[in-house]
Design an enzyme around this catalytic site. Structure first.
Site, mmCIF file in Angstrom:
data_model
loop_
_atom_site.group_PDB
_atom_site.id
_atom_site.type_symbol
_atom_site.label_atom_id
_atom_site.label_comp_id
_atom_site.label_asym_id
_atom_site.label_seq_id
_atom_site.Cartn_x
_atom_site.Cartn_y
_atom_site.Cartn_z
ATOM 1 N N SER A 138 0.948 -1.424 0.022
ATOM 2 C CA SER A 138 -0.038 -0.024 -0.075
ATOM 3 C C SER A 138 0.935 1.066 0.032
ATOM 4 C CB SER A 138 -0.909 -0.156 1.263
ATOM 5 O OG SER A 138 -1.265 1.308 1.370
ATOM 6 N N TYR A 151 -1.399 -0.933 10.182
ATOM 7 C CA TYR A 151 -1.637 -1.131 8.795
ATOM 8 C C TYR A 151 -0.350 -0.909 7.839
ATOM 9 C CZ TYR A 151 -3.929 -1.241 4.183
ATOM 10 O OH TYR A 151 -4.218 -1.525 2.746
HETATM 11 N N1 LIG Z 1 -8.698 -0.223 -1.684
HETATM 12 C C1 LIG Z 1 -7.326 0.382 -1.378
HETATM 13 O O1 LIG Z 1 -7.692 1.600 -1.368
HETATM 14 C C2 LIG Z 1 -6.236 -0.332 -1.058
HETATM 15 C C3 LIG Z 1 -5.355 0.573 -0.964
HETATM 16 C C4 LIG Z 1 -3.915 -0.068 -0.635
HETATM 17 C C5 LIG Z 1 -3.871 -1.461 -0.399
HETATM 18 N N2 LIG Z 1 -5.052 -2.282 -0.620
HETATM 19 C C6 LIG Z 1 -4.905 -3.659 -0.418
HETATM 20 O O2 LIG Z 1 -5.506 -4.291 -1.451
HETATM 21 C C7 LIG Z 1 -5.800 -5.765 -1.194
HETATM 22 C C8 LIG Z 1 -7.124 -5.884 -1.575
HETATM 23 O O3 LIG Z 1 -8.166 -5.151 -1.116
HETATM 24 P P1 LIG Z 1 -9.266 -4.630 -1.646
HETATM 25 O O4 LIG Z 1 -9.155 -3.517 -1.996
HETATM 26 O O5 LIG Z 1 -9.336 -5.318 -3.127
HETATM 27 O O6 LIG Z 1 -10.613 -4.774 -0.699
HETATM 28 P P2 LIG Z 1 -11.908 -5.828 -0.733
HETATM 29 O O7 LIG Z 1 -12.267 -5.706 0.567
HETATM 30 O O8 LIG Z 1 -12.581 -5.480 -1.872
HETATM 31 O O9 LIG Z 1 -11.235 -7.212 -0.764
HETATM 32 C C9 LIG Z 1 -10.352 -7.994 0.146
HETATM 33 C C10 LIG Z 1 -11.109 -9.304 -0.008
HETATM 34 O O10 LIG Z 1 -9.915 -9.986 1.008
HETATM 35 C C11 LIG Z 1 -11.072 -10.883 1.954
HETATM 36 N N3 LIG Z 1 -10.473 -11.355 3.129
HETATM 37 C C12 LIG Z 1 -10.154 -10.482 4.138
HETATM 38 N N4 LIG Z 1 -9.634 -10.844 5.235
HETATM 39 C C13 LIG Z 1 -9.261 -12.024 4.910
HETATM 40 C C14 LIG Z 1 -8.561 -13.294 5.465
HETATM 41 N N5 LIG Z 1 -7.930 -13.386 6.559
HETATM 42 N N6 LIG Z 1 -8.304 -14.284 4.648
HETATM 43 C C15 LIG Z 1 -8.883 -14.361 3.383
HETATM 44 N N7 LIG Z 1 -9.429 -13.437 2.639
HETATM 45 C C16 LIG Z 1 -9.575 -12.207 3.680
HETATM 46 C C17 LIG Z 1 -12.261 -10.045 2.047
HETATM 47 O O11 LIG Z 1 -13.408 -11.019 2.511
HETATM 48 C C18 LIG Z 1 -12.341 -9.465 0.527
HETATM 49 O O12 LIG Z 1 -13.401 -10.427 -0.311
HETATM 50 C C19 LIG Z 1 -5.783 -5.682 0.484
HETATM 51 O O13 LIG Z 1 -4.505 -6.245 0.952
HETATM 52 C C20 LIG Z 1 -5.571 -4.335 0.848
HETATM 53 O O14 LIG Z 1 -4.970 -3.985 2.106
HETATM 54 C C21 LIG Z 1 -6.231 -1.718 -0.924
#
Ligand SMILES: NC(=O)c1ccc[n+]([C@@H]2O[C@H](COP(=O)([O-])OP(=O)(O)OC[C@H]3O[C@@H](n4cnc5c(N)ncnc54)[C@H](O)[C@@H]3O)[C@@H](O)[C@H]2O)c1
Length: 250
Positions: A138, A151
């Protein structure tokens, strides 16, 4: 068709960036095992995406569950060529409010989960003689945000893990990391609605600090991930690419 006959193992596959990456891989000839804490949603999304995709339940913080999901993928889809560790949650708050259990959960899901995915897909990739893994950090790994110490620490750990791990893979297996900025997904939608009242206003508020004045989409992140997963990135390994509309530059 960069992913003809390739099999993707993706955690967090039921939503957001994981789902969008599975959709792109399938559109370019591959198949995907969508692994998620929410197994029912993973199965439903696998059915929606199409033939050859499977949905599996696993908590990435539990190595045995990750191992079983990798085994099921090898048994049902014939192997693993590509992997994306995108499963995770976001939680924020001042450091004083984080007890040890909550802090360790953040590290277990993000750093631990990424470690277990990499550790367990590597033997399957070594059996194939090649592979490509993408981890997800991130912008919080590189810049300070309010209420974001656990985080940010977890995400910096993922970038470091990615760099170290390349020496334990075969020369033909590449491991890279994507660091997303603010992206519209299941993770950010509730925050956008809370801050803005509706999605449009929420994006305007979250986009103010971004030179491109908007948030990223899951598909834009998937495009960068698919670059790393594909042979287009055939001489790139151990890198972290920031995809953030320029936020970390200003
Ligand atoms: N969306 C943002 O702005 C952003 C920014 C930086 C990093 N990220 C990272 O991107 C990655 C994907 O997130 P996203 O934005 O697509 O969010 P999202 O919530 O749409 O998808 C995340 C998925 O991970 C699953 N999940 C959560 N905990 C889990 C666990 N312990 N085991 C298995 N699955 C689990 C959830 O059920 C969900 O389906 C994450 O690592 C998040 O930290 C997102």
């Amino acid at each position: 068709m960069r992913f003809d006959n390739k099999v993707l193992f993706v955690t967090g596959g039921a939503s957001g960036i994981g789902r969008a990456t599975a959709e792109r891989v399938v559109a370019e000839g591959g198949r995907a095992a969508l692994v998620d804490l929410d197994g029912d949603r993973a199965v439903a999304v696998a059915d929606e995406i199409g033939d050859g995709c499977i949905g599996l339940a696993a908590d990435v913080a539990d190595e045995q569950q990750v191992k079983a999901a990798v085994q099921a993928t090898v048994e049902q889809l014939g192997g693993v060529d590509l992997a994306l560790a995108a499963g995770g949650h976001a939680e924020f708050g001042p450091t004083a409010e984080w007890d040890a259990e909550r802090f360790m959960k953040m590290l277990s899901v993000h750093v631990g989960g990424t470690f277990y995915v990499c550790k367990n897909v590597l033997p399957a990739m070594k059996a194939r003689g090649s592979g490509s893994i993408v981890t997800i950090a991130s912008t919080a790994a590189f810049m300070a945000n309010n209420n974001n110490v656990p985080y940010g620490a977890a995400k910096a750990g993922i970038s470091g893990l990615t760099r170290q791990l390349i020496l334990e893979a075969l020369p033909e297996i590449r491991i890279n990391c994507i660091a997303p900025g603010r992206t519209i997904t299941g993770m950010t939608t509730p925050l956008m609605l809370e801050r803005g009242g509706d999605m449009e206003k929420g994006e305007e508020i979250f986009g103010r600090a971004i030179p491109m004045k908007r948030m990223g989409t899951a598909d834009e992140l998937a495009a960068a991930i698919c670059f790393f997963l594909s042979d287009d990135a055939s001489f790139i390994t151990g890198q972290t690419l920031i995809v953030d509309g320029g936020e970390t530059i200003v």
